[in-house]
Scaffold this active site. Structure first.
Site, PDB file in Angstrom:
ATOM      1  N   GLY A  96       0.658  -1.158  -0.081  1.00 18.40           N
ATOM      2  CA  GLY A  96       0.153  -0.086   0.125  1.00 18.40           C
ATOM      3  C   GLY A  96       0.699   1.313   0.063  1.00 18.40           C
ATOM      4  O   GLY A  96       0.346   2.378  -0.168  1.00 18.40           O
ATOM      5  N   LYS A  97       2.212   1.185   0.142  1.00 20.50           N
ATOM      6  CA  LYS A  97       3.105   2.313   0.176  1.00 20.50           C
ATOM      7  C   LYS A  97       2.496   3.519   1.080  1.00 20.50           C
ATOM      8  O   LYS A  97       2.466   4.429   0.653  1.00 20.50           O
ATOM      9  CB  LYS A  97       3.596   2.692  -0.960  1.00 20.50           C
ATOM     10  CG  LYS A  97       3.968   1.576  -1.780  1.00 20.50           C
ATOM     11  CD  LYS A  97       4.385   1.889  -3.515  1.00 20.50           C
ATOM     12  CE  LYS A  97       4.943   0.837  -4.216  1.00 20.50           C
ATOM     13  NZ  LYS A  97       4.218  -0.243  -4.457  1.00 20.50           N
ATOM     14  N   ARG A  98       2.268   2.927   2.325  1.00 16.13           N
ATOM     15  CA  ARG A  98       1.684   4.075   3.197  1.00 16.13           C
ATOM     16  C   ARG A  98       2.933   5.038   3.501  1.00 16.13           C
ATOM     17  O   ARG A  98       3.990   4.874   3.585  1.00 16.13           O
ATOM     18  CB  ARG A  98       1.240   3.380   4.742  1.00 16.13           C
ATOM     19  CG  ARG A  98       0.318   2.301   4.088  1.00 16.13           C
ATOM     20  CD  ARG A  98      -0.884   2.846   3.696  1.00 16.13           C
ATOM     21  NE  ARG A  98      -2.047   1.613   3.549  1.00 16.13           N
ATOM     22  CZ  ARG A  98      -3.023   1.627   2.810  1.00 16.13           C
ATOM     23  NH1 ARG A  98      -3.280   2.809   1.757  1.00 16.13           N
ATOM     24  NH2 ARG A  98      -4.160   0.887   2.654  1.00 16.13           N
TER      25      ARG A  98
END
Length: 276
Positions: A96-98
């Site tokens: 999700g590449k938060r």
């Protein structure tokens, strides 16, 4: 209880370093799923992929964007896929590449590692600094079993160097991020680095700079990275990296091919053999 690093090492020792990325693009699914509603098609396709690749990889990485695209039903499908993957014994990485801070980062971490997604690891964008990373470490390390994170360091996309290669205090920015990743591990080796296969010289440089850190290596296969390119990402003993392939393993067929499942198996088998 085994640490995240221990569980990842066990998966790699048993199946090799292949990580299969689950990027369920509607327009690339086999024709066999064409008559199903999009959410059902994506869910059934991903569940079938888990069955097909199980003998050849120990790690899967669902890409949240392709599930989110389908709305609430897509989130339910991702939940089903993550849960079944864990039941089958895969290590799961929620891609999700938060990259947010404070209470927002805490909420993302609780969702990733709590009952919502229950992922073993999550990908993180470090642009906001340690404030964006620490909530995941705090929550991940107190969760049973402990969880991990993979921080973007030197990515495989063509435009990645726009900021990552900028010189800062005498060295590229990605080197500063890599050094922070090594420090964040604090001896637990639950903070990995995302380093692309499409820049093998930098992959080698970073392995030498942070020799003990786990690498998640995208870019192998459809993006042009080869098995020879990714070798630079392994530790001296041949471990320490998982190599992601999404399109190369999940979509190696023509949509009309009635034997698409055999094509997926062959692609996974080939990737496992090359990477080992």
């Amino acid at each position: 209880m085994a640490t995240f690093s221990d569980r990842l090492a066990e998966a790699v020792a048993r199946y090799g370093p292949l990580c299969v990325g689950l990027d369920p693009r509607i327009d690339m699914l086999p024709k066999a799923f064409a008559d199903l509603p999009p959410v059902d098609a994506v869910e059934r396709f991903c569940l079938k992929i888990l069955d097909l690749v199980r003998p050849y990889c120990g790690v899967v990485k669902p890409q949240a964007a392709f599930f989110e695209l389908l709305g609430g039903g897509g989130f339910e499908a991702m939940d089903t896929v993550l849960k079944l993957a864990k039941e089958k014994g895969f290590v799961t990485i929620l891609d999700g590449k938060r990259g947010d801070i404070a209470s927002t980062a805490t909420a993302y971490a609780e969702a990733a590692f709590g009952p919502t997604w229950d992922a073993d690891a999550v990908t993180l964008n470090p642009y906001l600094g340690s404030d964006a990373i620490e909530p995941f470490l705090t929550i991940g390390r107190k969760t049973t079993p402990a969880r991990g994170v993979f921080v973007l360091v030197r990515t495989s996309n063509p435009g990645g160097g726009l900021f990552q290669n900028l010189t800062c205090e005498g060295k590229p920015l990605y080197r500063h991020v890599a050094e922070a990743v090594a420090k964040w591990n604090d001896g637990q080796w639950d903070v990995g680095a995302v380093v692309g296969a499409t820049n093998p010289a930098e992959l080698k440089e970073l392995r030498e700079a942070i020799p003990d850190v786990w690498f998640l290596v995208p870019g192998y296969g459809a993006q042009g990275g080869t098995a020879a390119d990714v070798k630079a990402g392994y530790r001296a003993d041949g471990t320490g990296a998982i190599v992601n392939s999404s399109r190369g393993v999940v979509f190696p067929y023509h949509r009309e091919d009635p034997n698409w499942e055999l094509q997926v198996i062959a692609a996974a088998m080939k990737a496992q053999a090359e990477l080992r």
